[in-house]
Design a protein around this motif. Structure first.
Motif, PDB file in Angstrom:
ATOM      1  N   ARG A 298      28.229  28.542  -3.483  1.00 44.27           N
ATOM      2  CA  ARG A 298      28.637  28.372  -5.034  1.00 44.27           C
ATOM      3  C   ARG A 298      29.221  26.887  -5.563  1.00 44.27           C
ATOM      4  NH1 ARG A 298      33.132  31.356  -8.827  1.00 44.27           N
ATOM      5  NH2 ARG A 298      32.181  29.911 -10.580  1.00 44.27           N
ATOM      6  N   ALA A 299      29.284  26.088  -4.886  1.00 40.87           N
ATOM      7  CA  ALA A 299      30.500  24.984  -5.074  1.00 40.87           C
ATOM      8  C   ALA A 299      29.369  23.878  -4.952  1.00 40.87           C
ATOM      9  CB  ALA A 299      31.823  24.021  -4.224  1.00 40.87           C
ATOM     10  N   ALA A 300      28.199  23.836  -3.584  1.00 41.76           N
ATOM     11  CA  ALA A 300      27.358  23.160  -2.939  1.00 41.76           C
ATOM     12  C   ALA A 300      25.894  23.232  -4.356  1.00 41.76           C
ATOM     13  CB  ALA A 300      27.146  23.580  -1.974  1.00 41.76           C
ATOM     14  N   ARG A 301      26.165  24.892  -4.827  1.00 40.58           N
ATOM     15  CA  ARG A 301      24.850  24.944  -5.895  1.00 40.58           C
ATOM     16  C   ARG A 301      25.342  23.845  -6.966  1.00 40.58           C
ATOM     17  NH1 ARG A 301      24.695  29.270  -4.218  1.00 40.58           N
ATOM     18  NH2 ARG A 301      26.084  30.708  -5.746  1.00 40.58           N
ATOM     19  N   ALA A 302      27.097  24.215  -7.495  1.00 41.53           N
ATOM     20  CA  ALA A 302      27.068  23.735  -9.152  1.00 41.53           C
ATOM     21  C   ALA A 302      26.693  21.792  -9.033  1.00 41.53           C
ATOM     22  CB  ALA A 302      28.294  23.761  -9.213  1.00 41.53           C
ATOM     23  N   LEU A 303      27.237  21.235  -7.824  1.00 38.21           N
ATOM     24  CA  LEU A 303      26.621  20.105  -7.371  1.00 38.21           C
ATOM     25  C   LEU A 303      25.971  19.818  -7.637  1.00 38.21           C
ATOM     26  CD1 LEU A 303      29.656  19.394  -4.989  1.00 38.21           C
ATOM     27  CD2 LEU A 303      30.130  18.274  -7.230  1.00 38.21           C
ATOM     28  N   ASP A 304      24.772  20.453  -6.927  1.00 40.64           N
ATOM     29  CA  ASP A 304      23.599  20.164  -7.013  1.00 40.64           C
ATOM     30  C   ASP A 304      22.570  19.855  -8.699  1.00 40.64           C
ATOM     31  OD1 ASP A 304      22.855  19.755  -4.349  1.00 40.64           O
ATOM     32  OD2 ASP A 304      22.442  22.053  -3.535  1.00 40.64           O
ATOM     33  N   GLU A 305      22.920  21.499  -9.214  1.00 41.97           N
ATOM     34  CA  GLU A 305      22.794  21.693 -10.469  1.00 41.97           C
ATOM     35  C   GLU A 305      23.331  20.664 -11.466  1.00 41.97           C
ATOM     36  OE1 GLU A 305      22.890  26.763 -10.329  1.00 41.97           O
ATOM     37  OE2 GLU A 305      24.538  25.390 -10.753  1.00 41.97           O
ATOM     38  N   TYR A 306      23.978  19.303 -11.372  1.00 41.63           N
ATOM     39  CA  TYR A 306      24.989  18.659 -11.731  1.00 41.63           C
ATOM     40  C   TYR A 306      24.352  16.888 -11.820  1.00 41.63           C
ATOM     41  CZ  TYR A 306      28.515  14.993 -13.054  1.00 41.63           C
ATOM     42  OH  TYR A 306      28.651  13.245 -13.559  1.00 41.63           O
ATOM     43  N   PHE A 307      24.056  17.458 -10.085  1.00 40.80           N
ATOM     44  CA  PHE A 307      23.164  15.832 -10.072  1.00 40.80           C
ATOM     45  C   PHE A 307      21.318  15.898 -10.689  1.00 40.80           C
ATOM     46  CE2 PHE A 307      27.011  15.348  -6.901  1.00 40.80           C
ATOM     47  CZ  PHE A 307      27.388  13.649  -7.799  1.00 40.80           C
ATOM     48  N   GLU A 308      21.208  17.020 -10.492  1.00 41.97           N
ATOM     49  CA  GLU A 308      19.920  17.225 -11.165  1.00 41.97           C
ATOM     50  C   GLU A 308      19.829  17.147 -12.591  1.00 41.97           C
ATOM     51  OE1 GLU A 308      18.969  21.300  -9.660  1.00 41.97           O
ATOM     52  OE2 GLU A 308      19.120  20.599  -7.930  1.00 41.97           O
ATOM     53  N   GLY A 309      20.889  17.419 -13.254  1.00 41.81           N
ATOM     54  CA  GLY A 309      20.886  17.337 -15.008  1.00 41.81           C
ATOM     55  C   GLY A 309      20.611  18.262 -15.496  1.00 41.81           C
TER      56      GLY A 309
ATOM     57  N   ARG B  58      23.784  21.357 -15.223  1.00 41.94           N
ATOM     58  CA  ARG B  58      24.827  21.955 -14.940  1.00 41.94           C
ATOM     59  C   ARG B  58      25.623  20.687 -15.596  1.00 41.94           C
ATOM     60  NH1 ARG B  58      28.475  25.117 -13.733  1.00 41.94           N
ATOM     61  NH2 ARG B  58      26.932  26.205 -12.397  1.00 41.94           N
ATOM     62  N   THR B  59      26.546  20.845 -17.276  1.00 37.94           N
ATOM     63  CA  THR B  59      27.035  19.803 -17.864  1.00 37.94           C
ATOM     64  C   THR B  59      29.120  20.524 -17.472  1.00 37.94           C
ATOM     65  OG1 THR B  59      27.455  21.108 -19.942  1.00 37.94           O
ATOM     66  CG2 THR B  59      25.776  19.317 -19.890  1.00 37.94           C
ATOM     67  N   VAL B  60      29.389  21.751 -17.546  1.00 40.03           N
ATOM     68  CA  VAL B  60      30.652  21.590 -17.216  1.00 40.03           C
ATOM     69  C   VAL B  60      30.646  22.705 -15.827  1.00 40.03           C
ATOM     70  CG1 VAL B  60      32.110  23.330 -17.796  1.00 40.03           C
ATOM     71  CG2 VAL B  60      30.964  22.166 -19.781  1.00 40.03           C
ATOM     72  N   PHE B  61      32.061  22.410 -15.346  1.00 38.91           N
ATOM     73  CA  PHE B  61      31.861  23.233 -13.238  1.00 38.91           C
ATOM     74  C   PHE B  61      32.846  24.267 -14.364  1.00 38.91           C
ATOM     75  CE2 PHE B  61      30.396  18.935 -11.909  1.00 38.91           C
ATOM     76  CZ  PHE B  61      29.539  19.711 -11.233  1.00 38.91           C
ATOM     77  N   ASP B  62      32.343  25.630 -14.001  1.00 38.13           N
ATOM     78  CA  ASP B  62      33.548  26.707 -13.398  1.00 38.13           C
ATOM     79  C   ASP B  62      34.186  27.408 -12.479  1.00 38.13           C
ATOM     80  OD1 ASP B  62      30.991  27.504 -13.037  1.00 38.13           O
ATOM     81  OD2 ASP B  62      30.506  28.822 -14.672  1.00 38.13           O
ATOM     82  N   LEU B  63      34.742  26.168 -11.479  1.00 33.53           N
ATOM     83  CA  LEU B  63      34.661  27.175 -10.350  1.00 33.53           C
ATOM     84  C   LEU B  63      36.081  27.442 -10.517  1.00 33.53           C
ATOM     85  CD1 LEU B  63      32.368  24.354  -8.433  1.00 33.53           C
ATOM     86  CD2 LEU B  63      32.565  26.610  -8.190  1.00 33.53           C
TER      87      LEU B  63
ATOM     88  N   LEU C  80      41.829  16.624 -17.682  1.00 33.15           N
ATOM     89  CA  LEU C  80      40.166  15.566 -17.544  1.00 33.15           C
ATOM     90  C   LEU C  80      39.331  16.741 -18.488  1.00 33.15           C
ATOM     91  CD1 LEU C  80      41.115  13.087 -13.989  1.00 33.15           C
ATOM     92  CD2 LEU C  80      41.490  13.069 -16.784  1.00 33.15           C
ATOM     93  N   PRO C  81      39.109  18.043 -17.712  1.00 39.91           N
ATOM     94  CA  PRO C  81      38.089  18.484 -18.095  1.00 39.91           C
ATOM     95  C   PRO C  81      37.741  18.630 -19.412  1.00 39.91           C
ATOM     96  CG  PRO C  81      39.135  19.601 -16.335  1.00 39.91           C
ATOM     97  CD  PRO C  81      39.770  18.578 -16.833  1.00 39.91           C
ATOM     98  N   GLU C  82      38.992  18.049 -19.977  1.00 36.81           N
ATOM     99  CA  GLU C  82      38.641  18.789 -21.846  1.00 36.81           C
ATOM    100  C   GLU C  82      37.842  16.934 -22.034  1.00 36.81           C
ATOM    101  OE1 GLU C  82      42.088  18.391 -23.510  1.00 36.81           O
ATOM    102  OE2 GLU C  82      43.999  19.700 -21.829  1.00 36.81           O
ATOM    103  N   ILE C  83      37.152  16.236 -21.516  1.00 41.63           N
ATOM    104  CA  ILE C  83      36.314  14.990 -22.026  1.00 41.63           C
ATOM    105  C   ILE C  83      35.388  15.275 -21.539  1.00 41.63           C
ATOM    106  CG2 ILE C  83      36.221  12.410 -20.969  1.00 41.63           C
ATOM    107  CD1 ILE C  83      39.291  12.493 -19.497  1.00 41.63           C
ATOM    108  N   GLY C  84      34.269  15.067 -22.435  1.00 41.34           N
ATOM    109  CA  GLY C  84      32.672  15.988 -22.412  1.00 41.34           C
ATOM    110  C   GLY C  84      32.350  15.197 -21.519  1.00 41.34           C
TER     111      GLY C  84
END
Length: 200
Positions: free
Chosen positions: A92-103, A105-110, A128-132
């Motif tokens: 799940r974490a690896a998939r979320a990071l892939d989505e982030y780097f693909e643009g 995903r803007t928020v991590f909910d892990l 820190l997650p409060e910084i958009g």
């Protein structure tokens, strides 16, 4: 299960045999509750990242420049020596990071395990997650955010020791003069993350 492992150990050591042995060992320690920290590595635009998780959640994200072996050694000493490469726990974490780097995903909910941070550092990192996504705050602004406006240097230390970079976005904290500031993954990685977010 032990007969399967014995059989694999007596077989010629090719990559397929080693992979099956590793999978059998991982399955056994997971089933018997002997795995405290699972880890894997993933490729990213900012280099290889080590991901480590306890049963509570993601506990560490480390850049290659931090020396993955040294990071694992630190985890063994600070948390538990029962560490094994077990990518399944980190899918799940690896998939979320892939989505982030693909643009996408803007928020991590892990689920996160903050066992490596304490006191003021943990307080700063929790905010820190409060910084958009796509925005930045200065170290001074973060100090004000946590109710300690004079603790600018301590905020810098909290960002520098963040055990979950990228996911907990210390890269969004910059100098008051607009300078990028230091970063655990290196200035180039910090610049790349900020550009990724600003281009989205």
């Amino acid at each position: 299960m032990s007969e399967n492992i014995t059989g694999l150990l007596s077989a010629p050591a090719d990559s397929g045999t080693l992979a099956r042995l590793r999978d059998a060992l991982t399955a056994r320690v997971e089933t018997e509750g002997l795995l405290d920290i699972a880890y894997t590595t993933v490729d990213s635009p900012v280099g290889s990242l080590l991901l480590a998780a306890t049963e509570r959640g993601l506990v560490r994200v480390a850049y290659a420049r931090e020396d993955h072996d040294a990071v694992l050694d630190t985890l063994a000493h600070k948390l538990s020596p029962r560490i094994l490469r077990s990518p399944g726990r980190l899918d799940r974490a690896a998939r979320a990071l892939d989505e982030y780097f693909e643009g996408t995903r803007t928020v991590f909910d892990l689920p996160l395990d903050h066992a490596l941070s304490h006191g003021f550092r943990r307080l700063v990192q929790s905010r820190l997650p409060e910084i958009g996504y796509g925005t930045t705050l200065s170290y001074k602004q973060v100090a004000e955010l946590v109710g300690s406006p004079a603790a600018v240097r301590a905020v810098g230390t909290a960002c520098a020791t963040n055990p979950l970079p990228v996911v907990v976005p210390c890269h969004r904290v910059v100098k008051s003069d607009g300078g990028i500031g230091r970063y655990v993954g290196g200035v180039e990685a910090k610049a790349a993350l900020l550009k990724l977010e600003s281009d989205a």
